[in-house]
Design a protein around this motif. Sequence first.
Motif, PDB file in Angstrom:
ATOM      1  N   PRO A 303      -5.192 -62.084 -39.438  1.00 46.86           N
ATOM      2  CA  PRO A 303      -4.747 -60.713 -39.712  1.00 46.86           C
ATOM      3  C   PRO A 303      -3.882 -60.159 -38.594  1.00 46.86           C
ATOM      4  O   PRO A 303      -4.039 -60.506 -37.416  1.00 46.86           O
ATOM      5  CB  PRO A 303      -6.067 -59.942 -39.836  1.00 46.86           C
ATOM      6  N   ASP A 304      -2.989 -59.255 -38.974  1.00 41.52           N
ATOM      7  CA  ASP A 304      -2.177 -58.511 -38.013  1.00 41.52           C
ATOM      8  C   ASP A 304      -2.967 -57.270 -37.608  1.00 41.52           C
ATOM      9  O   ASP A 304      -3.102 -56.327 -38.392  1.00 41.52           O
ATOM     10  CB  ASP A 304      -0.838 -58.132 -38.650  1.00 41.52           C
ATOM     11  N   ALA A 305      -3.479 -57.276 -36.387  1.00 45.16           N
ATOM     12  CA  ALA A 305      -4.351 -56.181 -35.942  1.00 45.16           C
ATOM     13  C   ALA A 305      -3.608 -54.861 -35.793  1.00 45.16           C
ATOM     14  O   ALA A 305      -4.238 -53.799 -35.711  1.00 45.16           O
ATOM     15  CB  ALA A 305      -5.011 -56.550 -34.618  1.00 45.16           C
ATOM     16  N   SER A 306      -2.294 -54.895 -35.759  1.00 40.12           N
ATOM     17  CA  SER A 306      -1.533 -53.653 -35.608  1.00 40.12           C
ATOM     18  C   SER A 306      -1.332 -52.938 -36.943  1.00 40.12           C
ATOM     19  O   SER A 306      -0.941 -51.772 -36.956  1.00 40.12           O
ATOM     20  CB  SER A 306      -0.163 -53.949 -34.981  1.00 40.12           C
ATOM     21  N   ARG A 307      -1.586 -53.614 -38.040  1.00 42.84           N
ATOM     22  CA  ARG A 307      -1.430 -53.003 -39.362  1.00 42.84           C
ATOM     23  C   ARG A 307      -2.694 -53.278 -40.160  1.00 42.84           C
ATOM     24  O   ARG A 307      -2.886 -54.384 -40.689  1.00 42.84           O
ATOM     25  CB  ARG A 307      -0.208 -53.572 -40.089  1.00 42.84           C
ATOM     26  N   LEU A 308      -3.563 -52.269 -40.214  1.00 41.04           N
ATOM     27  CA  LEU A 308      -4.836 -52.399 -40.913  1.00 41.04           C
ATOM     28  C   LEU A 308      -4.910 -51.393 -42.050  1.00 41.04           C
ATOM     29  O   LEU A 308      -4.249 -50.347 -42.023  1.00 41.04           O
ATOM     30  CB  LEU A 308      -6.006 -52.187 -39.946  1.00 41.04           C
ATOM     31  N   LEU A 309      -5.717 -51.717 -43.038  1.00 42.99           N
ATOM     32  CA  LEU A 309      -5.930 -50.817 -44.162  1.00 42.99           C
ATOM     33  C   LEU A 309      -7.392 -50.900 -44.595  1.00 42.99           C
ATOM     34  O   LEU A 309      -8.142 -51.781 -44.168  1.00 42.99           O
ATOM     35  CB  LEU A 309      -5.001 -51.153 -45.337  1.00 42.99           C
ATOM     36  N   VAL A 310      -7.783 -49.958 -45.439  1.00 46.29           N
ATOM     37  CA  VAL A 310      -9.122 -49.960 -46.019  1.00 46.29           C
ATOM     38  C   VAL A 310      -8.985 -50.260 -47.503  1.00 46.29           C
ATOM     39  O   VAL A 310      -8.213 -49.608 -48.206  1.00 46.29           O
ATOM     40  CB  VAL A 310      -9.834 -48.613 -45.810  1.00 46.29           C
ATOM     41  N   GLN A 311      -9.723 -51.265 -47.943  1.00 51.12           N
ATOM     42  CA  GLN A 311      -9.757 -51.600 -49.368  1.00 51.12           C
ATOM     43  C   GLN A 311     -10.976 -50.906 -49.976  1.00 51.12           C
ATOM     44  O   GLN A 311     -12.108 -51.246 -49.674  1.00 51.12           O
ATOM     45  CB  GLN A 311      -9.855 -53.104 -49.561  1.00 51.12           C
ATOM     46  N   ALA A 312     -10.717 -49.897 -50.787  1.00 49.95           N
ATOM     47  CA  ALA A 312     -11.787 -49.114 -51.411  1.00 49.95           C
ATOM     48  C   ALA A 312     -11.750 -49.322 -52.917  1.00 49.95           C
ATOM     49  O   ALA A 312     -10.765 -49.785 -53.485  1.00 49.95           O
ATOM     50  CB  ALA A 312     -11.639 -47.634 -51.076  1.00 49.95           C
ATOM     51  N   LYS A 313     -12.861 -48.981 -53.571  1.00 52.95           N
ATOM     52  CA  LYS A 313     -12.958 -49.062 -55.025  1.00 52.95           C
ATOM     53  C   LYS A 313     -13.237 -47.676 -55.584  1.00 52.95           C
ATOM     54  O   LYS A 313     -14.208 -47.037 -55.197  1.00 52.95           O
ATOM     55  CB  LYS A 313     -14.072 -50.033 -55.435  1.00 52.95           C
TER      56      LYS A 313
END
Length: 471
Positions: A303-313
Amino acid sequence: MMHMYTRSKAGFISTKTLMGIAGASALSAFLWLNNEEQGESLQIKPIYEEAKVAEFRLEIVEPGEVESAENVEIKSQVKSRGSGGVSILEIVPEGTLVKKGDFLVRLDDAGLQKELLRQRISVHQANATLVKAQADVEAAKLALQEYLSGTFRQNEEQLESAEFVAKENFRRAEEYLAYSKKLAAKGYVSEAQLEADQFAVEKALKELDLAQTKLEVLRTHTQKAKVNDLNASILTTAARLESARNSYELELTQEREIEDQIVNCTILSPAEGEVTYANQNNKGVIIGEGEDVRENQTIIRLPDASRLLVQAKINESRVEQVKAGMICRITIDAIRDVELEGSVQSVSDYPWPAFDRYRAHIKEYGTKIIINDPPKGLRTGMTAKVTILSELIEEALQIPLPAVFRKKGKAYCLIAGEDQELELREIDLGPNNMSHAVVVAGLEEGESVVINPDPFRENFEPSEDKELALN
């Protein structure tokens, strides 16, 4: 602590039991008399709250998991030789920081090595067949050249020589017959001798015709048939040569593919990053030494630690309230007292597949929330809670949600009328959150509404011709 109990005799009631029964009877009598005297004071009274103009926020709160917005996926490029795939012999520990070119995974290549030996034998056999086919083509071409410049010329010259001899014999026979005729006219040659000389001429003529016929057949038919046969042999051997060449190239290609598969059994890192196993617990996919992986299955993610996201449902009942670009607040369970900011990147058009038949009726849609300026220590896989700001109204007339109830498909509330008498009021509602509902029409700011209408609502029936009082 141990408690001591005394056992009463059979057929008798202990003193403590009699005292308990008497006390309970006295208490019941007291409560009945007290309720009889204070019945009025125990009646439920309405609780009021004023309708207020304030900021209205519709927020959707859902759990999620931190993921990288950009992952370098390391997949198995080894073709499965069986239903189970290829086993992992060695893999770097999860969480290892790797650089480009560092070792990541080694897959089992024992079966491929054996297959390579068998394939090399097939390559050598195909090469031998190819060499023989090439020799056969050359032999067929040489046979044609040999016939045209050798065998045919030899046969032609032999027949030409036979024709020449036949012509000479025919010429001599004619001359001898002419001479015999002259002698016969003078009486020097008998009639029998003259007939023999005539027969010799006819025989020589027949032999000449036969020689000329053989020469014509050789030049016209025999040569053409033989050339056609030799050309067919050339075409046949050429086709066999092409087939042998294709077979050899196919075997050679398969050998190269197996060699490439063996090379692919050792996987090196294509970029820098932190190793994350591509486990899928809901599907029973576990990455580790001894586990099998199929072709194109993701083994590791960097993973690119500088670009993170949250995967929600998002549940289907609220998915229409979530749009791309909405502002979000994000909290991470592992990082306390820190609230992050983000925004909705996308909402899936299709629900997540249900991996549990008991939850198949629940439809949830994947939603990606980009994290702005992710802090140090935030890692993929961490549990997060996302608060999505779906709607914001800076000034909205709103009342507590428990104050609203419905009759015949319309929304109503109870308000305090003159002399604190309750009055039924039809209202037009806007959006609502977990605590308040926006009133579009039917109420004015400052009017008091009953927030516990259930005990009183049955005493009111809506009027058919009553119009809403607009703000």
